[in-house]
Structure formats: C-alpha cells, structure tokens
Design a protein around this motif. Structure first.
Motif, mmCIF file in Angstrom:
data_model
loop_
_atom_site.group_PDB
_atom_site.id
_atom_site.type_symbol
_atom_site.label_atom_id
_atom_site.label_comp_id
_atom_site.label_asym_id
_atom_site.label_seq_id
_atom_site.Cartn_x
_atom_site.Cartn_y
_atom_site.Cartn_z
ATOM 1 N N SER A 129 0.987 -1.528 -0.072
ATOM 2 C CA SER A 129 -0.282 0.107 -0.149
ATOM 3 C C SER A 129 1.199 1.184 -0.220
ATOM 4 N N LEU A 130 -0.160 1.829 -0.220
ATOM 5 C CA LEU A 130 1.357 3.900 0.334
ATOM 6 C C LEU A 130 1.817 3.652 1.367
ATOM 7 N N GLY A 131 0.901 3.242 2.295
ATOM 8 C CA GLY A 131 1.783 3.442 2.910
ATOM 9 C C GLY A 131 2.412 2.689 3.402
ATOM 10 N N MET A 132 2.634 1.367 3.414
ATOM 11 C CA MET A 132 3.991 0.701 3.531
ATOM 12 C C MET A 132 4.760 1.400 2.108
ATOM 13 N N GLY A 133 4.097 1.009 1.243
ATOM 14 C CA GLY A 133 5.743 1.626 0.567
ATOM 15 C C GLY A 133 6.278 2.625 1.015
ATOM 16 N N GLN A 134 5.572 4.151 1.815
ATOM 17 C CA GLN A 134 6.490 4.976 2.751
ATOM 18 C C GLN A 134 7.007 4.876 4.002
ATOM 19 N N ARG A 135 6.682 3.674 4.480
ATOM 20 C CA ARG A 135 7.537 3.230 5.810
ATOM 21 C C ARG A 135 9.092 2.331 5.536
ATOM 22 N N LEU A 136 8.542 1.629 3.728
ATOM 23 C CA LEU A 136 9.948 1.382 3.416
ATOM 24 C C LEU A 136 10.706 2.421 2.697
ATOM 25 N N GLY A 137 10.588 3.622 2.021
ATOM 26 C CA GLY A 137 11.119 4.580 1.730
ATOM 27 C C GLY A 137 12.103 5.245 3.419
ATOM 28 N N ILE A 138 11.600 5.210 4.683
ATOM 29 C CA ILE A 138 12.071 5.376 5.429
ATOM 30 C C ILE A 138 13.101 5.164 5.898
ATOM 31 N N ALA A 139 13.026 3.940 5.948
ATOM 32 C CA ALA A 139 13.612 2.595 5.990
ATOM 33 C C ALA A 139 15.228 2.790 5.129
ATOM 34 N N GLY A 140 15.022 2.948 4.467
ATOM 35 C CA GLY A 140 16.009 3.529 3.213
ATOM 36 C C GLY A 140 17.106 4.718 3.230
ATOM 37 N N ALA A 141 15.749 5.590 3.993
ATOM 38 C CA ALA A 141 16.229 6.479 4.638
ATOM 39 C C ALA A 141 17.429 6.699 5.722
ATOM 40 N N LEU A 142 16.832 6.017 6.855
ATOM 41 C CA LEU A 142 17.825 5.125 7.810
ATOM 42 C C LEU A 142 18.281 4.071 7.676
ATOM 43 N N LEU A 143 18.936 3.913 6.779
ATOM 44 C CA LEU A 143 19.975 2.453 7.021
ATOM 45 C C LEU A 143 21.308 2.858 7.077
ATOM 46 N N GLY A 144 21.805 4.215 6.218
ATOM 47 C CA GLY A 144 22.951 3.867 6.790
ATOM 48 C C GLY A 144 23.185 4.801 7.547
#
Length: 328
Positions: A129-144
């Motif tokens: 869903s859009l919300g799950m995609g947002q959470r995954l995008g945030i995970a990518g931002a936090l990854l490093g």
C-alpha cells in the motif's frame, strides 16, 4: 548541515528556483513549505545532485553530494515512496541499497524493524500500500544511520498511528543532533513537528525563521467577545481605550489584549458575557497570508462540473486533479 547559496534552476524560460540561500542546521527539525509549483521538489533534487543547478551551490557538511563516499552514510532521503523495483522484496530492496554503500547487511533487518515492516520483509513491494511504501522509503533513508535526513511528504498514506510514529521519529533524530529537513503540505502536522521554517514561493525565499516567529509575524491573534448587551460592551471597551472590530454574528474582536484582562473588565462593569474566547494564530493562517501572492494555481469555488461529464486530458483525466508543473 545543508547550505544553499544562490541556488537557481531554469527549465527553458521558466525559473523554477530563484537564487535560494539558506542553511539547514543540525539539532532542529526544519520544515520546508511552499504552494504547489513553488520549487520545493526541484530544490530537494538539487540538494541530492539529481538535478544540476543552473547556478549556485549546495553543500552537505561542506561538500557536494557527488563528492560523498558512500552517501547513504551521510544523507538519508525519502523523495518518492514509489522509487523501488516492484519485483523485489522489501528486504532485498534495502539489501541492494546497503551493498551499494558499504553498509552491513545486519542494518537491513534493523531498519525494517524500526519502521514496522519486519512481518512483510520477504513480500514483493508491488503489493505494498502507499503507507507501506512510505515506511519502506523511510527505512531506506535510515539505513546508513546518516547525520542528515531529508523527507518529502513523509506522512503521505500513513494512518494516524503511522503519523504519530514518524513525528516522534523525526523529533528523536533531531534530539540526537542530526539535521532533519522535511517538506509537507499538511500544515497541522508541520505545526506539531517543525522547530524552524523555510518558506518559498515561485522559487524565491519568503521566510527563514523559527516556527513561533513565523506565526507571530504573519498571522493575527485576537479575543472574541459577545454579550447580550453588545452596545454596552462597546461602551465599556471604548471607555478603557481598547480598540475592537466587528466579528462574525455580531461579536467583537479585540487584538493585543489578554482574555483574562477583558473578562475582569466586563466583571467590574457587571456586564454579562456569552463568549470570551481567545483565538490563537495558526500556521495555516500565517502560511496562507504570506504566500497569497505566490499561489500559481487557483480553484474557483463557483465552478460546478457537469455530473455526467467524462474526464478528459484538459479536465484532468490525463494528469489528475491538481496537476503540478515541473518544479513543484
């Protein structure tokens, strides 16, 4: 720290960003506001070297983004929640990012756990869903585990619990001394989140100030007073040298006076009040007032489309309602 100096971007004859100069400092959440077409997305893309400026510079901790080694360890960004391969699982999407930036694979599971996606880590993202995609995008931002975070519309698609979570996440990151830069159209959420504001309109800088100062300088606060004897209320206020203006439904609006003081004044004159309510200035009001001359697209309230009309490209069928030009 993010430093912009004279940042300018032309698309043909259109100047999407016009000599922007401001600094995004660590330890606070800096909100980035502007009407549609103001140049916010273009500015953020230039910060990440996704668009090349026509003139001016952007420096990330003193260097251009392209000069950063393993950039995800310095800057984490969410600009487009759909920027992922739908055939990959959430885990492998993040693993690819980690491997390209020298980030240990163990950080993938940590990031998924942080954003609450551990249970769907092995599912393909095309079903998200859009919300799950947002959470995954945030995970990518936090990854490093970066010192600088940039988010464009981070609460888009999130439910109330998710909005509360991302708000507290950003506050926690700023409290750790990190630089947090967030763009959003949700004024109510920005008012609860940001400490500092950068506001642009038609590509130009309109404000670079604290949240409190922005509201105080660009909005109006007053006390609404209503009495069954409005004429006597006017006389009492005039006698005390207090100015007022007519308000809605016969009420009086008083600026620059404390509600408690006004209530005590009415009590001394044995004047019955049916309403004594302070109205605090809002971020939305301040934003609308400051950017009124910079709004590029205006809706007309008296326009009523035909009920049976089929959508067309001109009516929004191709682009969707509220389409934005490049540089929005």
């Amino acid at each position: 720290m993010i430093e912009l100096e004279g940042l300018t971007k032309h698309y043909g004859d259109v100047r999407a960003v016009d000599h922007l100069t401001f600094t995004v400092r660590p330890g606070v959440i800096t909100g980035f506001l502007g009407p549609n077409g103001a140049g916010k997305s273009t500015t953020m893309r230039m910060m990440l070297d996704l668009d090349r400026p026509t003139s001016g510079t952007v420096r990330i901790d003193g260097r251009h983004y392209r000069e950063l080694h393993d950039p995800l360890k310095t800057v984490g960004a969410l600009l487009d929640a759909k920027a992922m391969h739908g055939g990959r699982s959430a885990y492998h999407h993040l693993l690819c990012l980690a491997q390209s930036n020298g980030i240990p694979a163990g950080r993938v599971r940590e990031a998924l756990d942080t954003v609450g996606l551990t249970s769907v880590a092995r599912k393909r993202t095309k079903g998200f869903s859009l919300g799950m995609g947002q959470r995954l995008g945030i995970a990518g931002a936090l990854l490093g585990d970066p010192r600088i975070l940039m988010f464009d519309e981070p609460v888009n698609g999130l439910d109330p619990e998710g909005i509360h979570w991302i708000r507290n996440l950003m506050k926690g990151l700023a409290a750790q001394g990190r630089t947090v830069f967030v763009s959003s159209h949700l004024m109510s959420e920005m008012a609860l989140t940001a400490d500092h504001l950068v506001v642009i309109g038609q590509g130009k800088l309109l404000a670079d100030t604290s949240m409190a100062d922005f509201i105080a300088e660009n909005s109006r606060a007053f006390v609404t007073m209503r009495s069954p004897d409005q004429e006597r209320l006017r006389e009492v206020l005039r006698g005390a040298g207090i100015d007022f203006v007519p308000g809605a439904e016969g009420a009086l609006e008083v600026e620059g006076e404390d509600a408690a003081h006004l209530g005590e004044l009415a009590a001394r004159h044995q004047l019955v009040l049916h309403e004594l309510s302070p109205r605090s200035a809002s971020l939305e009001e301040a934003f609308m007032r400051l950017t009124a001359g910079s709004v590029e697209y205006h809706a007309h309230e008296n326009h009523r489309p035909a009920a049976a009309a089929a959508p067309t490209a001109e009516a929004g069928g191709q682009w969707g309602a509220g389409w934005r030009k490049k540089g929005s």
